[in-house]
Design an enzyme around this catalytic site. Structure first.
Site, PDB file in Angstrom:
ATOM      1  N   PRO A 271      -2.478  90.526  34.615  1.00 50.33           N
ATOM      2  CA  PRO A 271      -2.765  89.140  35.013  1.00 50.33           C
ATOM      3  C   PRO A 271      -3.590  89.099  36.290  1.00 50.33           C
ATOM      4  O   PRO A 271      -3.296  89.795  37.257  1.00 50.33           O
ATOM      5  CB  PRO A 271      -1.364  88.546  35.239  1.00 50.33           C
ATOM      6  CG  PRO A 271      -0.439  89.431  34.482  1.00 50.33           C
ATOM      7  CD  PRO A 271      -1.039  90.796  34.524  1.00 50.33           C
ATOM      8  N   LEU A 272      -4.636  88.285  36.288  1.00 52.83           N
ATOM      9  CA  LEU A 272      -5.548  88.184  37.427  1.00 52.83           C
ATOM     10  C   LEU A 272      -5.697  86.717  37.797  1.00 52.83           C
ATOM     11  O   LEU A 272      -6.206  85.917  37.002  1.00 52.83           O
ATOM     12  CB  LEU A 272      -6.916  88.777  37.073  1.00 52.83           C
ATOM     13  CG  LEU A 272      -6.917  90.235  36.612  1.00 52.83           C
ATOM     14  CD1 LEU A 272      -8.263  90.591  36.002  1.00 52.83           C
ATOM     15  CD2 LEU A 272      -6.603  91.151  37.773  1.00 52.83           C
ATOM     16  N   GLN A 325       2.724  85.364  32.229  1.00 50.00           N
ATOM     17  CA  GLN A 325       3.427  85.724  33.459  1.00 50.00           C
ATOM     18  C   GLN A 325       3.887  84.461  34.169  1.00 50.00           C
ATOM     19  O   GLN A 325       3.103  83.525  34.346  1.00 50.00           O
ATOM     20  CB  GLN A 325       2.514  86.531  34.386  1.00 50.00           C
ATOM     21  CG  GLN A 325       3.240  87.086  35.600  1.00 50.00           C
ATOM     22  CD  GLN A 325       2.304  87.852  36.536  1.00 50.00           C
ATOM     23  OE1 GLN A 325       1.510  87.264  37.243  1.00 50.00           O
ATOM     24  NE2 GLN A 325       2.435  89.180  36.536  1.00 50.00           N
ATOM     25  N   CYS A 356       4.274  89.009  43.890  1.00 53.10           N
ATOM     26  CA  CYS A 356       3.270  88.150  44.535  1.00 53.10           C
ATOM     27  C   CYS A 356       3.510  88.114  46.041  1.00 53.10           C
ATOM     28  O   CYS A 356       4.607  87.780  46.493  1.00 53.10           O
ATOM     29  CB  CYS A 356       3.326  86.742  43.962  1.00 53.10           C
ATOM     30  SG  CYS A 356       2.076  85.632  44.652  1.00 53.10           S
ATOM     31  N   LYS A 395       7.162  92.719  37.141  1.00 52.95           N
ATOM     32  CA  LYS A 395       6.223  93.344  38.076  1.00 52.95           C
ATOM     33  C   LYS A 395       6.825  93.280  39.476  1.00 52.95           C
ATOM     34  O   LYS A 395       7.239  92.206  39.932  1.00 52.95           O
ATOM     35  CB  LYS A 395       4.870  92.631  38.069  1.00 52.95           C
ATOM     36  CG  LYS A 395       3.894  93.224  39.084  1.00 52.95           C
ATOM     37  CD  LYS A 395       2.589  92.460  39.150  1.00 52.95           C
ATOM     38  CE  LYS A 395       1.686  93.045  40.217  1.00 52.95           C
ATOM     39  NZ  LYS A 395       0.404  92.312  40.346  1.00 52.95           N
ATOM     40  N   HIS A 425       3.479  97.917  41.630  1.00 56.00           N
ATOM     41  CA  HIS A 425       2.285  97.913  42.479  1.00 56.00           C
ATOM     42  C   HIS A 425       2.575  98.828  43.667  1.00 56.00           C
ATOM     43  O   HIS A 425       3.541  98.616  44.388  1.00 56.00           O
ATOM     44  CB  HIS A 425       1.982  96.490  42.959  1.00 56.00           C
ATOM     45  CG  HIS A 425       0.655  96.338  43.623  1.00 56.00           C
ATOM     46  ND1 HIS A 425      -0.316  95.487  43.154  1.00 56.00           N
ATOM     47  CD2 HIS A 425       0.126  96.935  44.712  1.00 56.00           C
ATOM     48  CE1 HIS A 425      -1.377  95.572  43.934  1.00 56.00           C
ATOM     49  NE2 HIS A 425      -1.128  96.435  44.889  1.00 56.00           N
ATOM     50  N   ASN A 458      -2.250  99.824  41.219  1.00 57.12           N
ATOM     51  CA  ASN A 458      -2.688  99.635  42.599  1.00 57.12           C
ATOM     52  C   ASN A 458      -3.709  98.536  42.709  1.00 57.12           C
ATOM     53  O   ASN A 458      -4.146  98.190  43.787  1.00 57.12           O
ATOM     54  CB  ASN A 458      -3.257 100.941  43.173  1.00 57.12           C
ATOM     55  CG  ASN A 458      -4.586 101.308  42.572  1.00 57.12           C
ATOM     56  OD1 ASN A 458      -5.024 100.702  41.598  1.00 57.12           O
ATOM     57  ND2 ASN A 458      -5.233 102.297  43.152  1.00 57.12           N
ATOM     58  N   GLY A 459      -4.120  98.000  41.556  1.00 58.64           N
ATOM     59  CA  GLY A 459      -4.995  96.850  41.571  1.00 58.64           C
ATOM     60  C   GLY A 459      -6.426  97.115  41.947  1.00 58.64           C
ATOM     61  O   GLY A 459      -7.218  96.201  42.027  1.00 58.64           O
TER      62      GLY A 459
END
Length: 602
Positions: A271-272, A325, A356, A395, A425, A458-459
């Site tokens: 998800p972005l 999400q 988040c 997540k 993450h 790690n994005g």
């Protein structure tokens, strides 16, 4: 010769700066030469500008400035001597950015009564919309192109005369055309699922939707005798029985009967926020993404029937494995939201965002805040698992503080709570996205999570060699990463091919957001947000060493042609130029600033 030697020396020094990507010497240049080349070539390609159009200098907005070059890291001794810069200025979001809604770019729209004979204007004589079709068409902005993608794909365009490609499906007397064969072929076809119906929206706003399973689970939380929440098959039936099962027990879905998703050996587009919209996901699906997930949605907004929040749950027909999400901080709202999604949408899994880092979410106890509220976290996971017929994934981050990892403790507990998959993450909340991920710790957590699959994220990785174990947020920089992974190669993609990708996004955006002025400008705004990431890509053929490392910023370099150089610019005005190639000139009052600051470049 002396000037050339000086320029070569300057470029060599420029390439040696710490933190910059290694690009072949013949492509390196300076900032002034780079922008001078782009401006000269752009003006030459467009010819002399009309007096009605403002110059580039006039169009520049004081809020829209090119980011400063990244300062090289100092030695520890020099750091103590120098003044510390204000890092907050270069991090997070541009909260004070100018924001103009797409509907403000139209002075007046065409009234529905002018199109449909039997329809009368709702506002009568006070209606401010156009009622004369000829007058509206004369004042309407010029068409962008000669062909309408929506009309060519579905046989008709629902935006009719308001479409910015209206000449493709409009007669001389302003009648709209249809392609009967295409219209018949598309009958009964559901292109986009999970839309919010008016009836459901009304019932959500009136709070008349029943959540029977959620209420059944929440009652167990109020029982002071038993502090442990039961699993789905542990809840006592409403009728006391001895021996044989009741109908309630037989109908009730057992955990072993839930739908499953096999995440092994699949490429998952994580998800972005903002950029992970439906048109972008369609682009990634074309390049080989196996699993997609919608943008993070707030559970309270979904329960209140917000149309904008429900839009994040929409699923295109090409997304064969799709999840959503959600974010929340209370067991009751999250459980009800899960039941709502389970009953009224078509999804393959539901993901809880407890990673988040933004203050708006964290200070309310959501996102990373759930990692420190273990009791509530457990209740949320068990409650959502109780009402869902699909897998539940989570997540998380390594922790809240940078030097205090707590993920390994949570993972051991989450295995018993019924989680089907965990995404970790590799940074803490304090680190956000600016530090390197802790892969050693991710490996340690993966062993602790077994047999539950754990994926490290790690994005920021954008090269294919490690994608067997991480989620590709780097798809924002190059969505063809999925093809590279599956074909085990580094693709030296041309600038023309990259422009074709943007053309596909444009067509998908016009189909999703509309082909009228409002839809065109909405498509443009999301494209510009994407270009703020895409400009960081360095073509493989220009690199001294492959792959490109995401924590290295690109220096100023000349591409192999004008378009490749234009796509390398980090200047907002150049992104707008690219959008004008596909969506026509921007409105007079148009301005843009990216939502997210490039803090990895600061």
């Amino acid at each position: 010769m002396e000037a050339s030697a000086e320029g070569t020396a300057e470029r060599a020094t420029h390439a040696a700066v710490k933190g910059e990507a290694a690009i072949k010497q013949e492509f390196l240049t300076t900032k002034d030469q780079f922008h001078g080349y782009l401006d000269t070539e752009w003006q030459g390609s467009k010819g002399e500008k009309n007096s009605e159009k403002c110059t580039l200098e006039e169009k520049k907005d004081p809020f829209v400035e090119e980011p400063e070059c990244k300062k090289p890291k100092l030695d520890p001794e020099d750091e103590t001597k120098s003044e510390k810069p204000d890092k907050k200025r270069f991090r997070g979001q541009n909260k004070s950015r100018p924001h103009t809604k797409p509907n403000t770019y139209e002075e007046k729209r065409l009234c529905l009564s002018a199109i449909q004979v039997e329809t009368s204007s709702w506002f009568g004589d006070k209606c401010t919309f156009y009622h004369d079709v000829g007058e509206y068409m004369a004042s309407k902005p010029a068409d962008i192109g000669e062909r309408c993608y929506v009309y060519d794909t579905f046989g008709k365009c629902e935006y009719g005369l308001a479409c910015r490609f209206a000449k493709a499906h409009t007669t001389a007397d302003f009648k709209t055309l249809e392609k009967a064969d295409l219209v018949k072929a598309c009958e009964g076809r559901t292109v986009v699922k999970n839309s919010l119906g008016k009836d459901l929206q009304y019932r959500l706003r009136k709070r008349s939707v029943t959540f029977a399973k959620s209420e059944e689970y929440l009652k167990t939380l109020s029982n002071n005798k038993d502090k442990q929440e039961p699993q789905r098959n542990d809840v006592q039936p409403p009728v006391k029985t001895v021996g044989p099962l009741t109908d309630a027990d037989v109908i009730k879905l057992r955990p072993c009967e839930k739908k499953t998703v096999d995440f092994r050996d699949k490429l998952y587009l994580a998800p972005l926020t903002t950029c992970g919209n439906l048109p972008f996901r369609r682009v990634c699906k074309r390049f080989g993404a196996d699993i997609t997930c919608g943008e993070m949605a707030m559970c309270t907004n979904l329960l209140q029937g917000h149309q904008s929040e429900w839009a994040l749950l929409k699923r295109h027909e090409s997304e064969d494995l799709f999840g959503v999400q959600v974010e929340g901080c209370f067991p009751d709202t999250m459980t009800r939201c899960a039941e709502l999604i389970n009953s009224h949408t078509d999804v393959d899994f539901v993901d809880i965002n407890s990673g988040c880092p933004i203050d708006l979410v964290y200070k309310k106890g959501g996102g990373c805040g759930l990692m420190t509220r273990t009791r509530k976290f457990e209740q949320i996971i068990k409650g959502m698992n109780y009402v869902l017929d699909v897998p539940l994934t989570v997540k998380i981050r390594t922790g809240v503080q940078e030097k205090s990892n707590i993920a390994h403790k949570l993972i051991g507990e989450m295995k018993n709570w019924g989680v089907s998959m965990i995404t970790l993450h590799g940074r803490s909340r304090e680190q956000r996205y600016t530090k390197l991920a802790d892969w050693d710790y991710i490996s340690e957590c993966a062993k602790a999570a077994s047999p539950v699959p754990l994926f490290g994220a790690n994005g920021r990785i954008i090269f294919p060699n490690t994608f067997c174990r991480i989620f590709p947020r780097g798809a924002l920089i190059k969505p063809w990463i999925f093809t590279e992974i599956k074909e085990s190669r580094h693709w030296d993609i041309s600038s023309g091919e990259r422009l074709d990708i943007l053309k596909d996004f444009t067509n998908f955006g016009l189909e999703h957001w509309g082909s009228d002025t409002r839809g065109v400008e909405k498509t443009r705004s999301f494209m510009l947000e994407w270009l703020s990431f895409m400009c960081r890509y360095i073509p493989v053929g220009l690199l001294e060493r492959v792959p490109q490392k995401i924590n290295e910023r690109p220096p100023y370099y000349m591409g192999r042609n004008y378009l490749e150089s234009l796509m390398a610019s980090q200047y907002v005005e150049d992104w707008i130029r690219i959008s004008e190639m596909l969506l026509g000139p921007v409105p007079k009052n148009f301005n843009f600033l990216p939502k997210h600051k490039a803090n990895s470049y600061k």
